[in-house]
Scaffold this active site. Sequence first.
Site, PDB file in Angstrom:
ATOM      1  N   ASP A  96       0.994  -1.150  -0.115  1.00 55.87           N
ATOM      2  CA  ASP A  96       0.114  -0.116   0.137  1.00 55.87           C
ATOM      3  C   ASP A  96       1.075   1.052   0.113  1.00 55.87           C
ATOM      4  OD1 ASP A  96      -1.580   2.282   0.576  1.00 55.87           O
ATOM      5  OD2 ASP A  96      -2.885   1.269   2.033  1.00 55.87           O
ATOM      6  N   TYR A 128      -8.417  15.288  -8.299  1.00 50.17           N
ATOM      7  CA  TYR A 128      -7.411  14.675  -9.012  1.00 50.17           C
ATOM      8  C   TYR A 128      -6.544  15.425  -9.874  1.00 50.17           C
ATOM      9  CZ  TYR A 128      -6.347  11.250 -12.690  1.00 50.17           C
ATOM     10  OH  TYR A 128      -5.635  10.381 -13.461  1.00 50.17           O
TER      11      TYR A 128
HETATM   12  N1  LIG Z   1      -7.580   5.820 -16.992  1.00 49.82           N
HETATM   13  C1  LIG Z   1      -7.533   7.047 -17.419  1.00 49.82           C
HETATM   14  O1  LIG Z   1      -8.328   7.590 -18.253  1.00 49.82           O
HETATM   15  C2  LIG Z   1      -6.089   7.750 -16.957  1.00 49.82           C
HETATM   16  C3  LIG Z   1      -5.830   8.679 -17.861  1.00 49.82           C
HETATM   17  C4  LIG Z   1      -4.619   9.746 -17.261  1.00 49.82           C
HETATM   18  C5  LIG Z   1      -3.811   8.947 -16.209  1.00 49.82           C
HETATM   19  N2  LIG Z   1      -4.201   7.982 -15.416  1.00 49.82           N
HETATM   20  C6  LIG Z   1      -3.379   7.589 -14.564  1.00 49.82           C
HETATM   21  O2  LIG Z   1      -2.926   6.280 -14.737  1.00 49.82           O
HETATM   22  C7  LIG Z   1      -2.671   5.463 -13.593  1.00 49.82           C
HETATM   23  C8  LIG Z   1      -3.088   4.082 -13.500  1.00 49.82           C
HETATM   24  O3  LIG Z   1      -4.713   4.370 -13.460  1.00 49.82           O
HETATM   25  P1  LIG Z   1      -5.731   3.341 -14.172  1.00 49.82           P
HETATM   26  O4  LIG Z   1      -6.591   4.005 -15.017  1.00 49.82           O
HETATM   27  O5  LIG Z   1      -4.936   2.114 -14.613  1.00 49.82           O
HETATM   28  O6  LIG Z   1      -6.770   2.750 -12.855  1.00 49.82           O
HETATM   29  P2  LIG Z   1      -6.886   1.382 -12.297  1.00 49.82           P
HETATM   30  O7  LIG Z   1      -7.291   0.573 -13.455  1.00 49.82           O
HETATM   31  O8  LIG Z   1      -8.028   1.963 -11.164  1.00 49.82           O
HETATM   32  O9  LIG Z   1      -5.767   0.790 -11.559  1.00 49.82           O
HETATM   33  C9  LIG Z   1      -5.086   1.913 -10.390  1.00 49.82           C
HETATM   34  C10 LIG Z   1      -4.231   1.094  -9.835  1.00 49.82           C
HETATM   35  O10 LIG Z   1      -3.568   1.605  -8.714  1.00 49.82           O
HETATM   36  C11 LIG Z   1      -3.487   0.786  -7.635  1.00 49.82           C
HETATM   37  N3  LIG Z   1      -3.564   1.507  -6.294  1.00 49.82           N
HETATM   38  C12 LIG Z   1      -4.325   2.235  -5.960  1.00 49.82           C
HETATM   39  N4  LIG Z   1      -4.456   2.583  -4.651  1.00 49.82           N
HETATM   40  C13 LIG Z   1      -3.002   2.093  -4.155  1.00 49.82           C
HETATM   41  C14 LIG Z   1      -2.563   2.049  -2.853  1.00 49.82           C
HETATM   42  N5  LIG Z   1      -2.910   2.648  -1.994  1.00 49.82           N
HETATM   43  N6  LIG Z   1      -1.481   1.327  -2.833  1.00 49.82           N
HETATM   44  C15 LIG Z   1      -0.873   0.638  -4.160  1.00 49.82           C
HETATM   45  N7  LIG Z   1      -1.433   0.738  -5.106  1.00 49.82           N
HETATM   46  C16 LIG Z   1      -2.642   1.396  -5.167  1.00 49.82           C
HETATM   47  C17 LIG Z   1      -4.677  -0.128  -7.696  1.00 49.82           C
HETATM   48  O11 LIG Z   1      -4.270  -1.586  -7.172  1.00 49.82           O
HETATM   49  P3  LIG Z   1      -4.766  -2.150  -5.815  1.00 49.82           P
HETATM   50  O12 LIG Z   1      -6.185  -1.649  -5.632  1.00 49.82           O
HETATM   51  O13 LIG Z   1      -4.460  -3.613  -6.015  1.00 49.82           O
HETATM   52  O14 LIG Z   1      -3.851  -1.460  -4.617  1.00 49.82           O
HETATM   53  C18 LIG Z   1      -4.460  -0.436  -9.241  1.00 49.82           C
HETATM   54  O15 LIG Z   1      -3.547  -1.322  -9.734  1.00 49.82           O
HETATM   55  C19 LIG Z   1      -3.040   6.457 -12.391  1.00 49.82           C
HETATM   56  O16 LIG Z   1      -1.937   7.413 -11.789  1.00 49.82           O
HETATM   57  C20 LIG Z   1      -4.106   7.358 -13.322  1.00 49.82           C
HETATM   58  O17 LIG Z   1      -4.083   8.558 -12.489  1.00 49.82           O
HETATM   59  C21 LIG Z   1      -5.376   7.174 -15.833  1.00 49.82           C
END
Ligand SMILES: NC(=O)c1ccc[n+]([C@@H]2O[C@H](COP(=O)([O-])OP(=O)(O)OC[C@H]3O[C@@H](n4cnc5c(N)ncnc54)[C@H](OP(=O)(O)O)[C@@H]3O)[C@@H](O)[C@H]2O)c1
Length: 243
Positions: free
Chosen positions: A62, A160
């Site tokens: 975490d 965010y």
């Molecule tokens: N999807 C989009 O449209 C988008 C666009 C721009 C940027 N991003 C960025 O891309 C990154 C990944 O996002 P995603 O879209 O792939 O989201 P996602 O599918 O919700 O995945 C988020 C990941 O973060 C992990 N996480 C959350 N809280 C955590 C904690 N306290 N400790 C360790 N791990 C944690 C989760 O793992 P666990 O729950 O297993 O801990 C999960 O693997 C983020 O930084 C997001 O801001 C996303």
Amino acid sequence: MNRWCGKVAAVTGASAGIGAAIARSLVQKGMIVVGLARRKEKMEKELECVKDKGTFIARKLDITDECAIIHTFEWIKKEFGGVNVLVNNAGIAIPGQILDVETAIWKQTIDVNVLGTLRCTREAVKILKETCEEGHIININSVLGHRIPRTGNAFPLNVYPSTKFAITALTQTLEDELRGSRIKISSISPGLVKTEIFDFDKDVSGWPYLESEDIADAVVYALGTHPRVQLSDIMIRPVGEAF
Ligand SMILES: NC(=O)c1ccc[n+]([C@@H]2O[C@H](COP(=O)([O-])OP(=O)(O)OC[C@H]3O[C@@H](n4cnc5c(N)ncnc54)[C@H](OP(=O)(O)O)[C@@H]3O)[C@@H](O)[C@H]2O)c1
């Protein structure tokens, strides 16, 4: 990219979405990838089909737990001799209007998105300075770390974007601090990507989107740049994105 073959990469948030795709790509490129997230079994499941020259190790972490982060990076150094690449990918987005949500929600988002990134970076750089190896820190930022869309409250983004603006700032500040070392730092700023982070049936229904693999491709490109190249930021958006 060949120079990273057999080297160690830590990827936060490798249990889902963009992080899982990045971990898969780096394993396929021959890296030893340590996935860090709270859901260890999901990480293992996400990566189980990858059969290539690299290795994947899932480790429960975490990134709001500072002691656990310190312990984890000490463990990585002991097990693998060091860490070369850190992908700060883990992140959360809790929709709402800034003025309506509890302080706890602001704190939680800042703790994961900003402090988690800082904590992991500090521990990885500490190891890189000890081992004097080549390193690359990649921060998964967002287009929302550069500008704010005016949606008329149709999609209230809460703090965010503020956390992502912080990623833009800390990446640039760290680039300056790391000058003269063999450690590069880059930010990758995606537009909308189809993952679990936003509600695709409700909040962003009908919007154009990228796939997680598009972001993994950008990470591979960033890592593959020549050691003389400082790649500061890649902005990568779906064709037709409105903001
Ligand atoms: N999807 C989009 O449209 C988008 C666009 C721009 C940027 N991003 C960025 O891309 C990154 C990944 O996002 P995603 O879209 O792939 O989201 P996602 O599918 O919700 O995945 C988020 C990941 O973060 C992990 N996480 C959350 N809280 C955590 C904690 N306290 N400790 C360790 N791990 C944690 C989760 O793992 P666990 O729950 O297993 O801990 C999960 O693997 C983020 O930084 C997001 O801001 C996303």
